[in-house]
Design an enzyme around this catalytic site. Structure first.
Site: not given
Ligand code: NOJ
Length: 571
Positions: A415
């Site tokens: 991410e």
């Molecule tokens: C981490 C989380 O895993 C995800 O679900 C979320 O949308 C993002 N952070 C952004 O806050």
């Protein structure tokens, strides 16, 4: 790991262990090179992708036999989520996955990271009670279609949506029985999908599950068990992860030849003053309480020493007979150590950190246990979520920290991305293009430093339900019009920008890279017109931006005047 399990280790297991369990090097806190932009490309075969999660995007919360998750229950309670939003329909990803794969194909992505909703497959959470074949079919179709389009699925087993029954009956992650129930669920996924899925992530961001779900209560299941809740939940999550890794290792690895990792999210913590030892120690505590809490057991077999020391000492000062941080037995330590074929890393932002003493007393909690204060530089760009400042150099620092602390493991960035506020309907998102450009560039520098990054996942494909913030923060490369029943997707300029990075496998040269932004902005103005043509947008914007705050302010004023009037009459 028990002797019995050692007995049947095969050579590739040993290789995986050697990769995972390696020595720690010293991280050089005093060296923060903030170098200029680096033109160059990524290693051949570097994997580019986007991510999503089930609860945030699927919708279809109660169709085709799906059970209720803790997030369904939590979001349906008034006052838990911004504007009382729920993800009941969200992006309708459950019904629109084919359209979404077409978007991914157009971006020429190498992988797609998504999560499986446990209660969609096991409505009561238990494999022994009921398997929902319709849920299985949904994920099976999704996986098949990804593979048909040459997109590798990277599958997360737990992105926060625990079956509600398991919370109600046992207290969720507070109960050790989750370890076996989660293992049964994971085993079923390996059995049904493992012939096609080769990258498994057990947990997404366990820090958030533990701290926000069981300590602050901002997230489902909303428990506020200060000072103990998060540590206990995390302890069970780590055991559950290890158990699932061993299950895969023993039962499936030789046939399916996949990898099992975890996705840990961490901000970077930079000492306020890199020449001050106390700031360095505070920054290190920040990282160890964040990333090290989970990574150190998986790579080295136990919690970071600094967590054991601080929580132990503070528990003693509170007059407790034992540390609030649970303890792993020697057998558990060796069972947990080395259970990570690759490390998924989520990263969004950075903090400056300095020492701040919290005297032990009534208010002990996870945050005060760390004895530190977090600061931000007001110059850092802050386009969307309140907590998310754009600080690209922190990413390189974090990646290098991982390299030194955990023996240079194989990393997939699971991410990374930035949001904008709900009311922003501008698809020409130059702040996101800049964020991606600079963060991806710092990742490239980290690879040149020798960090073993194999892939990058932009967060996220679509605007989606942002947990307790509801739909107010948009992380998507694609804008989703949530007011329209069909949830149409519109590309933001960053889609075009990211496509360029992917097709060039990096940043070939200054001239070309500079032209990307120009070209991306040209394409987004037509999408802007399309979106503006939707009469709902302008209307809703006015309602939420002007009418709601005005009405609220008026109500407060009227009540104040009325209250003063009553007071005067009494006097
Ligand atoms: C981490 C989380 O895993 C995800 O679900 C979320 O949308 C993002 N952070 C952004 O806050």
């Amino acid at each position: 790991m028990t002797m019995l399990q050692w007995g049947i280790l095969r050579p590739h297991h040993v290789l995986a262990l050697v990769l995972c369990v390696s020595a720690t090097e010293d991280f050089d806190w005093t060296k923060n090179e903030r170098t200029s932009f680096y033109y160059g490309t990524f290693p051949t075969g570097f994997s580019w992708g986007v991510g999503s999660s089930a609860y945030q995007t699927e919708g279809a919360w109660n169709v085709d036999g799906k059970g209720i998750s803790i997030w369904d229950a939590f979001s349906h309670k008034k006052g838990k989520i911004f504007l009382n939003d729920t993800a009941d329909s969200s992006c309708e990803g459950y019904h629109k996955f084919k359209d979404d794969i077409a978007l991914m194909k157009d971006m020429k992505l190498n992988h797609y990271r998504f999560s499986i909703s446990w209660p969609r497959i096991l409505p009561t959470g238990l494999k022994s009670e009921k398997i929902n074949e319709k849920g299985i079919k949904y994920y099976s179709d999704l996986i098949n279609m990804l593979l048909d389009n040459k997109i590798t699925p990277i599958v997360t087993l737990y992105h926060w949506d625990l079956p509600q029954v398991l919370h109600e009956k046992y207290g969720g992650w507070h109960n050790i029985s989750m370890v076996n129930y989660f293992n049964d669920f994971a085993n079923l996924c390996f059995e049904r999908f493992g012939n096609r899925v080769k990258y498994w992530i057990t947990f997404n961001n366990p820090w958030s599950i533990a701290v926000e779900g069981y300590e602050t209560g901002e997230h489902a299941p909303g428990l506020k068990l200060k000072g103990t809740g998060a540590y206990k939940a995390a302890h069970h999550i780590i055991k559950a992860h290890a158990k699932v890794w061993h299950t895969y290792d023993m039962q499936w690895r030789s046939k399916q030849k996949g990898l099992v990792g975890i996705s840990l999210t961490a901000d970077w913590g930079e000492p306020v003053d890199i020449s001050n030892q106390r700031d360095i120690e505070a920054a290190e505590r920040y990282i160890q309480f964040y990333l090290g809490w989970f990574a150190t057991p998986l790579f080295h077999g136990d919690y970071p020493q600094v967590m054991k020391d601080y929580i132990g000492r503070k528990s003693g000062q509170q007059g407790l007979g034992a540390s609030r941080l649970p303890v792993f037995s020697p057998q558990e330590k060796s069972y947990i150590k080395g259970t990570c074929d690759f490390l998924g890393l989520g990263h969004f932002t950075t903090r400056y950190v300095t020492l701040k003493n919290y005297p032990s007393g009534a208010g002990d909690n996870y945050f005060s246990d760390r004895d530190l204060a977090e600061l931000v530089d007001p110059q850092w760009p802050d386009p969307g979520s309140e907590w998310l400042y754009s600080v690209p150099w922190g990413f390189r620092r974090l990646l290098n920290f991982v390299k030194t602390q955990y023996g240079n493991p194989m990393i997939y960035v699971t991410e990374n991305g930035v949001s904008e506020k709900m009311l922003c309907t501008d698809l020409c998102d130059d702040w996101r293009m800049k964020y991606f450009k600079d963060y991806i560039n710092e990742m490239l520098k980290a690879i040149k430093d020798g960090v073993n990054v194999k892939g990058y996942t932009a967060w996220s494909l679509l605007d989606s339900f942002e947990w307790d913030e509801g739909f107010s923060e948009r992380f998507g490369l694609y804008y989703v019009d949530f007011r329209s029943k069909n949830k149409p997707r519109y590309p933001k300029a960053s889609v075009h920008y990211y496509k360029r990075i992917i097709s060039s496998n990096g940043f070939p040269n200054q001239r070309e890279v500079e032209s990307w932004k120009r070209k991306a902005v040209e394409t987004c103005s037509s999408s802007n017109q399309l979106l503006a043509a939707d009469p709902l947008i302008g209307h809703m914007e006015m309602v939420t931006e002007i009418v709601v705050p005005t009405v609220c302010t008026l109500c407060i004023l009227i009540s104040a005047v009325f209250f003063m009037f009553l007071l005067r009459r009494r006097l």
